[in-house]
Design a protein around this motif. Sequence first.
Motif, mmCIF file in Angstrom:
data_model
loop_
_atom_site.group_PDB
_atom_site.id
_atom_site.type_symbol
_atom_site.label_atom_id
_atom_site.label_comp_id
_atom_site.label_asym_id
_atom_site.label_seq_id
_atom_site.Cartn_x
_atom_site.Cartn_y
_atom_site.Cartn_z
ATOM 1 N N TYR A 17 0.851 -1.185 0.000
ATOM 2 C CA TYR A 17 0.000 0.000 0.000
ATOM 3 C C TYR A 17 0.890 1.239 0.000
ATOM 4 N N VAL A 18 0.603 2.167 -0.895
ATOM 5 C CA VAL A 18 1.455 3.340 -1.076
ATOM 6 C C VAL A 18 0.611 4.605 -0.967
ATOM 7 N N GLU A 19 1.017 5.507 -0.085
ATOM 8 C CA GLU A 19 0.317 6.786 -0.015
ATOM 9 C C GLU A 19 0.509 7.546 -1.322
ATOM 10 N N HIS A 45 -4.001 7.720 3.010
ATOM 11 C CA HIS A 45 -3.192 7.836 4.222
ATOM 12 C C HIS A 45 -2.977 6.439 4.794
ATOM 13 N N TYR A 46 -1.793 6.212 5.344
ATOM 14 C CA TYR A 46 -1.464 4.862 5.819
ATOM 15 C C TYR A 46 -2.401 4.373 6.914
ATOM 16 N N LYS A 47 -2.952 5.288 7.713
ATOM 17 C CA LYS A 47 -3.839 4.875 8.791
ATOM 18 C C LYS A 47 -5.152 4.292 8.274
ATOM 19 N N PHE A 50 -3.735 0.762 8.151
ATOM 20 C CA PHE A 50 -3.075 0.316 9.375
ATOM 21 C C PHE A 50 -3.995 0.347 10.585
ATOM 22 N N ILE A 67 3.325 -1.160 3.917
ATOM 23 C CA ILE A 67 2.674 0.133 3.719
ATOM 24 C C ILE A 67 3.772 1.177 3.637
ATOM 25 N N ALA A 69 4.741 5.097 3.495
ATOM 26 C CA ALA A 69 4.044 6.302 3.941
ATOM 27 C C ALA A 69 5.015 7.433 4.232
ATOM 28 N N LYS A 71 5.953 10.198 7.144
ATOM 29 C CA LYS A 71 5.786 10.488 8.567
ATOM 30 C C LYS A 71 5.643 11.988 8.756
ATOM 31 N N ASN A 117 0.889 -5.391 9.897
ATOM 32 C CA ASN A 117 1.545 -4.987 8.660
ATOM 33 C C ASN A 117 2.687 -4.021 8.955
ATOM 34 N N VAL A 119 4.956 -0.780 8.309
ATOM 35 C CA VAL A 119 4.937 0.562 7.732
ATOM 36 C C VAL A 119 6.371 1.055 7.595
#
Length: 344
Positions: A17-19, A45-47, A50, A67, A69, A71, A117, A119
């Motif tokens: 999964y890619v932001e 968004h990664y959340k 996640f 994932i 993301a 930060k 998963n 990140v």
Amino acid sequence: MKSLDENYYNPFFSHIYVEEEIADHPRVKKILARFENAEVVYIRHYKDIFCRRRQDYEEQHHAQNLILAKKTGSLIYQGAPVCQNFGNTWFYYTSCMMNCIYDCEYCYLKGMYPSANIVIFVNIEDIFKELHQMLSEHPVYLCVSYDTDLLAFDSVTGYVREWEHFVLEENKRSPNPLKIEIRTKSANEKSFESLIPDENIIYAFTLSPQRVTEQYEHNTPSLKQRISCVTGAVQKGFPVRLCFDPMIYCPDWQQEYDEMIKLVAKEVPMDQIFDVSVGSFRVSQDYLKKMRKSEPYSAVVQFPFQNDSGVYHYGKELTEQMEHYLTGKLLQYVPEDKIFRWES
């Protein structure tokens, strides 16, 4: 390694999964190139992935996904009270990644995160920028591998090398010194062939008796493999910290830890060890509650711990007995001023 039913679980990292915001980041492209067969899914968004509700941490650990993301917000945090500061006043930690490829039953990450998963925050340069600003004000002792195992995953991220380069360059120009700790259970000996030994980069190896490793530290290298990696690193001149932390109780714990120390002392040049960490298992009450729910049959998690001010531990008597015993064994090989015990 755990035996996995390949007909039931997806392969590891079958999905990435890619932001969307960082889709063109060079590090994203480099990581994706390593997993050509993975299905790439772009997300806001990664959340969103996640932090979804009703995830099963244990099931996800059998087939983790990645994932990628960015930060944001504060990137460097005050060191946690349950962690040792090794006498450093300016004690901090940061997270370049969240979660680990290893599957230790007692790992606090299982109580901290809703997902198994992994990140990867690809904007490590932003962490460097914030750290550079902090160093203009005071020294920093920074733990960079608490919420993951950077060395174990370095073939994917290259973050150990990036941290090495930053520390070496920053300490040439900064008015205050930077020292980092990279904690690991890896036995990745090849990494040390290309890294540069430096007194400000401490490689902290967590060592456990083989029985503990086999029963509770799933997917991790054996004790002998870790010791071999430690020995090679020390012989190459790397500052190595031996972490007997957390100590895990088992019915014959004295014999198990005695045999481990004898093996370590036989193989590792103890007079060249940077220092040693000793501490028994402890975890916040909120984390343990989640860990017990997801691991109902784990002896190490379901142990009848004592709760003091929101921290679960073995209790004062057993804690003192275990840590005193191990410290006594270590004093045969390591000076007292190099042995650090965690204190509440």
